[in-house]
Write an enzyme that holds these catalytic residues in place. Structure first.
Site, short mmCIF file in Angstrom:
data_model
loop_
_atom_site.label_atom_id
_atom_site.label_comp_id
_atom_site.label_asym_id
_atom_site.label_seq_id
_atom_site.Cartn_x
_atom_site.Cartn_y
_atom_site.Cartn_z
N TRP A 111 40.35 -2.82 27.03
CA TRP A 111 40.65 -2.98 28.45
C TRP A 111 41.44 -4.26 28.65
O TRP A 111 41.36 -5.17 27.81
CB TRP A 111 39.35 -3.02 29.24
CG TRP A 111 39.53 -2.97 30.73
CD1 TRP A 111 39.31 -3.98 31.62
CD2 TRP A 111 39.96 -1.85 31.50
NE1 TRP A 111 39.58 -3.56 32.90
CE2 TRP A 111 39.99 -2.24 32.85
CE3 TRP A 111 40.33 -0.54 31.19
CZ2 TRP A 111 40.37 -1.40 33.88
CZ3 TRP A 111 40.71 0.31 32.21
CH2 TRP A 111 40.73 -0.12 33.54
N SER A 131 29.49 -4.46 32.83
CA SER A 131 30.13 -4.25 34.13
C SER A 131 29.28 -3.32 35.00
O SER A 131 28.75 -2.32 34.51
CB SER A 131 31.51 -3.62 33.92
OG SER A 131 31.99 -3.09 35.13
N HIS A 183 30.60 3.08 36.55
CA HIS A 183 29.95 2.83 35.26
C HIS A 183 28.50 3.35 35.23
O HIS A 183 28.08 4.04 36.14
CB HIS A 183 30.03 1.34 34.94
CG HIS A 183 31.43 0.93 34.54
ND1 HIS A 183 31.70 -0.10 33.69
CD2 HIS A 183 32.63 1.43 34.89
CE1 HIS A 183 33.01 -0.21 33.51
NE2 HIS A 183 33.59 0.70 34.25
N ASN A 228 34.64 -20.05 40.14
CA ASN A 228 33.57 -19.53 40.99
C ASN A 228 33.50 -18.03 40.75
O ASN A 228 34.32 -17.27 41.26
CB ASN A 228 33.84 -19.82 42.47
CG ASN A 228 32.71 -19.27 43.33
OD1 ASN A 228 31.81 -18.59 42.81
ND2 ASN A 228 32.75 -19.53 44.61
N ARG A 246 30.47 -16.32 41.06
CA ARG A 246 29.13 -15.92 41.50
C ARG A 246 29.14 -14.55 42.18
O ARG A 246 30.08 -14.21 42.90
CB ARG A 246 28.58 -16.95 42.49
CG ARG A 246 28.25 -18.28 41.86
CD ARG A 246 27.67 -19.21 42.89
NE ARG A 246 28.55 -19.40 44.02
CZ ARG A 246 29.02 -20.58 44.42
NH1 ARG A 246 28.69 -21.67 43.76
NH2 ARG A 246 29.79 -20.67 45.47
N GLU A 248 38.36 15.25 38.56
CA GLU A 248 38.99 13.94 38.39
C GLU A 248 39.01 13.54 36.92
O GLU A 248 38.02 13.77 36.21
CB GLU A 248 38.18 12.90 39.19
CG GLU A 248 39.03 11.85 39.83
CD GLU A 248 38.22 10.91 40.72
OE1 GLU A 248 38.78 9.88 41.09
OE2 GLU A 248 37.05 11.19 41.05
C1 LIG Z 1 35.84 -2.32 28.19
C2 LIG Z 1 35.92 -2.95 29.55
N1 LIG Z 1 35.83 -4.28 29.66
C3 LIG Z 1 35.87 -4.90 30.85
C4 LIG Z 1 35.99 -4.19 32.02
C5 LIG Z 1 36.05 -4.90 33.33
O1 LIG Z 1 34.94 -4.66 34.14
P1 LIG Z 1 35.06 -4.85 35.72
O2 LIG Z 1 35.78 -3.67 36.26
O3 LIG Z 1 33.64 -4.92 36.19
O4 LIG Z 1 35.79 -6.12 35.94
C6 LIG Z 1 36.10 -2.80 31.96
C7 LIG Z 1 36.27 -2.03 33.20
O5 LIG Z 1 36.19 -0.87 33.34
C8 LIG Z 1 36.07 -2.15 30.69
O6 LIG Z 1 36.21 -0.83 30.59
#
Ligand SMILES: Cc1ncc(COP(=O)(O)O)c(C=O)c1O
Length: 411
Positions: A111, A206, A211, A259, A261, A346
């Protein structure tokens, strides 16, 4: 919240859910929030304690206990969890912190925010190809690319499955290499009965909408060392010392920081969902089995697809069902995905695809040697995923998926 208020709120929630006519018959995620989750969020609003407070602490405590880590810290997204982990590795307060331009290994099927936080922290990526079968890091290539220059590993667990994390962690430990586990897609999955995210220095999660569980936006980072915890705790909030059990109690800024949080509302919704996590995981596992059985036993089945193979010794935890289109139907992929969209099913790309092909990688010239990653490319070319819902799938939905997914050869 008293009984009367609760009834009143529930009537509004019911009214709204009737109004929300869904445009997708089979969306990525269905009924993301229960009435209890929503009421828990509203309770926080009514309390007017919107900034991070006691519920966040409670969620962190429960999460650490569940995952089997000493410490958990909630943040406002999985990306922020990766940001904290990455900047912790280069922070002067971390023992043996990494110098600028130190090299890290990362699977190329990743990602955006698995990769960029480490680059933003001044480190240099070396990409590793993955296996078409299980979507995770190819161990032979990983070992070949591991050199004395490798100072960190970003392991990315893809779509509910796992990297061969025990071996990766063993190598990292023996060579004093930092290990971050991006578990944003595999919350609740286990390798040899140990939760993913607990094998390295930091594990990140996440709670984004689609998710395994969601707090709207949100994330968690876990670690085992008190020093690491104090470091990320301070960096989450401007780099200050507030509420840290250290001698300085005067709101000093003891470090650099951000930040990141979370809102107390997210923690409250997240904690409410977290209580259902195991049942949602099991339900999704059953739904996946039912869908695959329905497709492969159908009279329409002509080996149109193959499915992600789970890594040995892994108990997976899904939020989607990745599908690879058989090579002989590949030319129809674009048309097929459009067709599914029209039918209200989807779909999404498998993570960021072969990430080396992304414009951002070219912008920063991260692949100057023009290296190729054929397995990640194949996943990108052949792959997509559909949702896996936490409620038991009905026969009607199974029939609908069979009828439409297996139409690819007829298009
Ligand atoms: C492998 C991976 N890492 C990090 C993230 C980032 O997470 P977030 O969307 O909560 O920022 C994602 C998001 O889908 C992801 O698939």
């Amino acid at each position: 919240m008293n009984y009367k208020d609760k009834k009143f709120l529930e009537s509004i929630i019911n009214r709204n859910s009737k109004k929300n006519i869904r445009k997708n018959i089979y969306p990525l995620i269905e009924k993301a929030f229960s009435k209890t989750d929503i009421c828990k969020g509203i309770e926080v609003l009514l309390s007017e304690q919107l900034t991070m407070s006691e519920i966040t602490k409670e969620f962190e405590y429960e999460f650490a206990r569940y995952i089997g880590a000493n410490y958990a810290l909630m943040v406002n997204s999985g990306s922020s969890a990766n940001l904290l982990a990455s900047f912790a590795l280069v922070n002067p307060r971390k023992k043996n912190f990494l110098k600028r331009d130190s090299e890290f290994l990362i699977p190329v099927l990743c990602w955006s925010t698995s990769l960029w936080p480490l680059v933003q922290a001044g480190l240099k990526p070396k990409f590793v190809d993955v296996n078409v079968d299980d979507f995770n890091m190819d161990m032979d290539q990983f070992k070949k690319k591991l050199t004395s220059k490798t100072k960190a590993i970003m392991a990315v667990h893809v779509l509910g499955n796992s990297t061969r994390i025990e071996e990766v962690a063993k190598i990292a430990k023996s060579k004093n290499i930092f290990l971050i586990e991006d578990t944003c897609e595999s919350l609740g999955a286990k390798y040899n009965n140990k939760y993913l995210g607990t094998f390295g220095d930091f594990g990140t999660y996440s709670f984004y909408y689609s998710h395994q569980m969601t707090s709207g936006e949100g994330g968690m980072i876990v670690c085992n060392s008190r020093k690491d915890y104090e470091l990320i705790y301070s960096m989450r909030s401007h780099g200050w010392s507030r509420r840290l059990k250290i001698k300085d109690t005067s709101f000093s800024f003891i470090n650099s920081g951000f930040n990141l949080r979370p809102l107390e509302i997210s923690a409250s919704i997240g904690l409410s969902q977290f209580k259902r996590l195991n049942s949602m995981i099991n339900s999704r596992i059953k739904n996946r089995e039912k869908i695959i059985k329905k497709l492969t036993n159908s009279v329409l089945w002509k080996n149109q697809f193959s499915f992600l193979k789970i890594t040995q010794n892994v108990k997976p935890s899904y939020f989607g069902l990745p599908i690879l289109i058989n090579k002989k139907f590949l030319k129809k992929k674009k048309k097929f995905l459009k067709f599914l969209e029209k039918k209200g099913i989807e779909t999404r790309r498998v993570i960021g695809g072969n990430f080396i092909k992304q414009p951002s990688v070219q912008l920063y010239n991260l692949n100057s040697k023009k290296e190729k990653f054929p397995e990640a490319q194949e996943i990108d070319d052949r792959g997509f995923f559909i949702g896996l819902h936490a409620e038991p799938i009905t026969n009607r939905t199974l029939n609908y998926l069979e009828e439409n997914l297996l139409r690819i050869d007829k298009l």
